[in-house]
Design an enzyme around this catalytic site. Structure first.
Site, PDB file in Angstrom:
ATOM      1  CG  HIS A   1      -1.968  -1.024   1.218  1.00  0.00           C
ATOM      2  ND1 HIS A   1      -2.933  -1.113   0.246  1.00  0.00           N
ATOM      3  CD2 HIS A   1      -2.187  -2.059   2.055  1.00  0.00           C
ATOM      4  CE1 HIS A   1      -3.711  -2.147   0.499  1.00  0.00           C
ATOM      5  NE2 HIS A   1      -3.267  -2.753   1.585  1.00  0.00           N
TER       6      HIS A   1
ATOM      7  CG  ASP B   1      12.775   8.560 -20.774  1.00  0.00           C
ATOM      8  OD1 ASP B   1      13.813   8.359 -20.111  1.00  0.00           O
ATOM      9  OD2 ASP B   1      12.326   9.697 -20.958  1.00  0.00           O
TER      10      ASP B   1
ATOM     11  CG  HIS C   1      11.507  17.890 -15.784  1.00  0.00           C
ATOM     12  ND1 HIS C   1      11.291  19.200 -16.146  1.00  0.00           N
ATOM     13  CD2 HIS C   1      12.844  17.722 -15.718  1.00  0.00           C
ATOM     14  CE1 HIS C   1      12.458  19.793 -16.299  1.00  0.00           C
ATOM     15  NE2 HIS C   1      13.420  18.928 -16.044  1.00  0.00           N
TER      16      HIS C   1
ATOM     17  CE1 TYR D   1      11.021  16.907 -19.245  1.00  0.00           C
ATOM     18  CE2 TYR D   1      10.336  17.415 -21.480  1.00  0.00           C
ATOM     19  CZ  TYR D   1      11.141  17.662 -20.393  1.00  0.00           C
ATOM     20  OH  TYR D   1      12.071  18.678 -20.444  1.00  0.00           O
TER      21      TYR D   1
ATOM     22  CG  ASN E   1      10.645   9.391 -17.475  1.00  0.00           C
ATOM     23  OD1 ASN E   1      11.197   8.469 -18.040  1.00  0.00           O
ATOM     24  ND2 ASN E   1      11.038  10.655 -17.617  1.00  0.00           N
TER      25      ASN E   1
END
Length: 132
Positions: free
Chosen positions: A20, A28, A102, A124, A126
């Site tokens: 949890h 990437d 980011h 971007y 990810n």
């Protein structure tokens, strides 16, 4: 012997430890190395596999409550790519999508259980998955 789903033993071991509110990063090919967390690099070549392919394989066995993705993803990718990610995210029931900068996304990485590096070249692209 496993014949379907995720076959990679390192990934299976990694996701078996998620509980949890733990997080898992799918990155990437160019994402920085983080020595603090376990990294499973499955990048085969540029474009293989993709972040979305890994996400699709994780969905059946990983209850995702939140996805974090950099806000820059929206301004640097074509509409078709954005739509593909949004469609994949919308298929996850009751999932919250957050898009910080980011820089702020990367601040969350060291607390993840681990990172799966793909061959995805999406700018971007990810994502951080948080378990419910």
């Amino acid at each position: 012997m496993l014949q379907t789903g995720i076959l990679n033993p390192q990934i299976l071991s990694l996701i078996a430890r998620v509980r949890h509110t733990n997080t898992l990063v799918i990155s990437d090919w160019a994402f920085p190395y983080w020595p603090e967390i376990e990294t499973v690099d499955i990048s085969l070549t540029k474009g293989m596999p993709t972040v979305l392919q890994v996400l699709e394989l994780l969905k059946p066995n990983f209850k995702i409550g939140r996805i974090v993705q950099a806000e820059e993803f929206l301004s640097t990718n074509p509409d078709e790519k954005i739509k593909a990610f949004n469609t994949a995210f919308e298929e996850i029931p009751d999932c919250i999508i957050e898009r910080p900068s980011h820089i702020d996304l990367k601040k969350q990485v060291p607390s993840a259980i681990g990172l799966i590096r793909t061959g995805d070249p999406t700018a971007y692209g990810n994502i951080i998955l948080e378990s419910v």
